[in-house]
Scaffold this motif. Sequence first.
Motif, PDB file in Angstrom:
ATOM      1  N   GLY A 167       0.827  -1.194   0.000  1.00  0.00           N
ATOM      2  CA  GLY A 167       0.000   0.000   0.000  1.00  0.00           C
ATOM      3  C   GLY A 167       0.862   1.244   0.000  1.00  0.00           C
ATOM      4  O   GLY A 167       2.065   1.208   0.313  1.00  0.00           O
TER       5      GLY A 167
ATOM      6  N   SER B 146       0.467   5.882   0.313  1.00  0.00           N
ATOM      7  CA  SER B 146      -0.406   7.020   0.589  1.00  0.00           C
ATOM      8  C   SER B 146      -0.291   8.061  -0.518  1.00  0.00           C
ATOM      9  O   SER B 146       0.671   8.057  -1.300  1.00  0.00           O
ATOM     10  CB  SER B 146      -0.039   7.657   1.932  1.00  0.00           C
ATOM     11  OG  SER B 146       1.210   8.316   1.833  1.00  0.00           O
TER      12      SER B 146
ATOM     13  N   LEU C 247      -1.447  -1.639  -5.665  1.00  0.00           N
ATOM     14  CA  LEU C 247      -1.362  -1.194  -4.280  1.00  0.00           C
ATOM     15  C   LEU C 247      -2.684  -0.606  -3.810  1.00  0.00           C
ATOM     16  O   LEU C 247      -3.402   0.036  -4.582  1.00  0.00           O
ATOM     17  CB  LEU C 247      -0.269  -0.130  -4.132  1.00  0.00           C
ATOM     18  CG  LEU C 247       1.144  -0.505  -4.611  1.00  0.00           C
ATOM     19  CD1 LEU C 247       2.083   0.669  -4.373  1.00  0.00           C
ATOM     20  CD2 LEU C 247       1.646  -1.760  -3.913  1.00  0.00           C
ATOM     21  N   CYS C 248      -2.993  -0.800  -2.542  1.00  0.00           N
ATOM     22  CA  CYS C 248      -4.080  -0.028  -1.955  1.00  0.00           C
ATOM     23  C   CYS C 248      -3.574   1.403  -1.774  1.00  0.00           C
ATOM     24  O   CYS C 248      -2.364   1.656  -1.740  1.00  0.00           O
ATOM     25  CB  CYS C 248      -4.564  -0.641  -0.639  1.00  0.00           C
ATOM     26  SG  CYS C 248      -3.345  -0.679   0.701  1.00  0.00           S
ATOM     27  N   LEU C 249      -4.503   2.345  -1.683  1.00  0.00           N
ATOM     28  CA  LEU C 249      -4.140   3.759  -1.649  1.00  0.00           C
ATOM     29  C   LEU C 249      -4.848   4.444  -0.488  1.00  0.00           C
ATOM     30  O   LEU C 249      -6.054   4.270  -0.299  1.00  0.00           O
ATOM     31  CB  LEU C 249      -4.518   4.424  -2.975  1.00  0.00           C
ATOM     32  CG  LEU C 249      -4.195   5.910  -3.145  1.00  0.00           C
ATOM     33  CD1 LEU C 249      -2.690   6.165  -3.014  1.00  0.00           C
ATOM     34  CD2 LEU C 249      -4.685   6.398  -4.512  1.00  0.00           C
ATOM     35  N   ALA C 250      -4.090   5.213   0.271  1.00  0.00           N
ATOM     36  CA  ALA C 250      -4.640   5.879   1.455  1.00  0.00           C
ATOM     37  C   ALA C 250      -4.476   7.387   1.353  1.00  0.00           C
ATOM     38  O   ALA C 250      -3.479   7.890   0.830  1.00  0.00           O
ATOM     39  CB  ALA C 250      -3.937   5.375   2.710  1.00  0.00           C
ATOM     40  N   THR C 251      -5.474   8.119   1.839  1.00  0.00           N
ATOM     41  CA  THR C 251      -5.268   9.537   2.097  1.00  0.00           C
ATOM     42  C   THR C 251      -4.471   9.635   3.392  1.00  0.00           C
ATOM     43  O   THR C 251      -4.269   8.644   4.093  1.00  0.00           O
ATOM     44  CB  THR C 251      -6.608  10.266   2.246  1.00  0.00           C
ATOM     45  OG1 THR C 251      -7.317   9.703   3.367  1.00  0.00           O
ATOM     46  CG2 THR C 251      -7.463  10.110   0.989  1.00  0.00           C
TER      47      THR C 251
ATOM     48  N   CYS D 210      -6.092   2.424   4.036  1.00  0.00           N
ATOM     49  CA  CYS D 210      -5.599   2.093   2.702  1.00  0.00           C
ATOM     50  C   CYS D 210      -6.693   1.312   1.971  1.00  0.00           C
ATOM     51  O   CYS D 210      -7.092   0.225   2.404  1.00  0.00           O
ATOM     52  CB  CYS D 210      -4.317   1.276   2.810  1.00  0.00           C
ATOM     53  SG  CYS D 210      -3.306   1.291   1.307  1.00  0.00           S
TER      54      CYS D 210
ATOM     55  N   TYR E 163     -12.258   4.933  -2.808  1.00  0.00           N
ATOM     56  CA  TYR E 163     -10.920   4.825  -3.366  1.00  0.00           C
ATOM     57  C   TYR E 163     -10.527   6.209  -3.894  1.00  0.00           C
ATOM     58  O   TYR E 163     -11.265   6.810  -4.690  1.00  0.00           O
ATOM     59  CB  TYR E 163     -10.871   3.791  -4.485  1.00  0.00           C
ATOM     60  CG  TYR E 163      -9.509   3.648  -5.123  1.00  0.00           C
ATOM     61  CD1 TYR E 163      -8.460   3.069  -4.430  1.00  0.00           C
ATOM     62  CD2 TYR E 163      -9.271   4.120  -6.416  1.00  0.00           C
ATOM     63  CE1 TYR E 163      -7.193   2.949  -5.004  1.00  0.00           C
ATOM     64  CE2 TYR E 163      -8.018   4.004  -6.995  1.00  0.00           C
ATOM     65  CZ  TYR E 163      -6.983   3.418  -6.275  1.00  0.00           C
ATOM     66  OH  TYR E 163      -5.738   3.314  -6.851  1.00  0.00           O
TER      67      TYR E 163
END
Length: 297
Positions: free
Chosen positions: A131, A133, A231-235, A240, A253
Amino acid sequence: MRALTGWRSLLFSGLVGVLVFQSPSAHAFSDPNVQVLRNKGSDTMIKAVRAWAEGFGEVDSSVLLEVYGGGSGNGIAALINGHVEIANSSRPMKPKEARLVRKRSRKPPMGLVVGLDAVGIVVHKNNPLNGISVSQLREIFDKKGSFTSWADLEVSVPGCQGQEIKRISRKNNSGTYSFFKHSILGKRRHFHPERYTVGSASAVIKEVSSTPCAIGYSGMAYVTGDQLKTLCLATDQGPCIPPTAQSIRNKTYPLARPLYMYTLGEPEGVLKSFLMWVVGTEGQARLKAEGYVTINP
């Protein structure tokens, strides 16, 4: 059809030349009973538009759909100049482009959300990262970003000599490029000059799959194969989130987006029939089969 408001209102692809889809018919180009619809734009949408053109040709053999690529910006430019009936775009039309449409055609640009998609962040399958950010992506792709090595993300990538990050990006005529830049870098930031640019979503996938040091971004409909990882995506404040149909549809997302088809003014006749078929049951079923997300659950 309504003016652009959110997901539901006011597209095409990286093929060279033209693809023509129609039911078998002799002398189609010279037949006065055959109506031609020209369609140009987003690379991200090419698989969907090809499927729609082929499917609608089976429904109405009197319609010939010409499908051109070149990117979202080129598709919108062709619409502005009156060279096509439909522009496909993986980003919203810019205010400047909308003004040019009105100036050149004396008609307002009208658009329809025809599907949903996400920009996936992809790395080589051997990359241990799962993951990332938004702020970390910015440090990688921003001109003034501080991340140059995978060690900056506290990982070591097998097969990546020197651990130097290789940035894979789309060219600037791409709607995906514009969407990624706006969402990750913002208006006042610029892409890192040390990046490798490619002309299509498929090329991004190919490059990342064969390059352990690489990280890139692509429309999710093209993210296939076992040589890469999404990949997972996080603010900075949130969890994530992986790019699934649910997270794309509910916009949790961070890089979820609608896909558009633009026309000059309110569509009529066979143009309207085609667009209504695209957002109908059969058109959306073909969209889903190509790996995109439908506008309705």
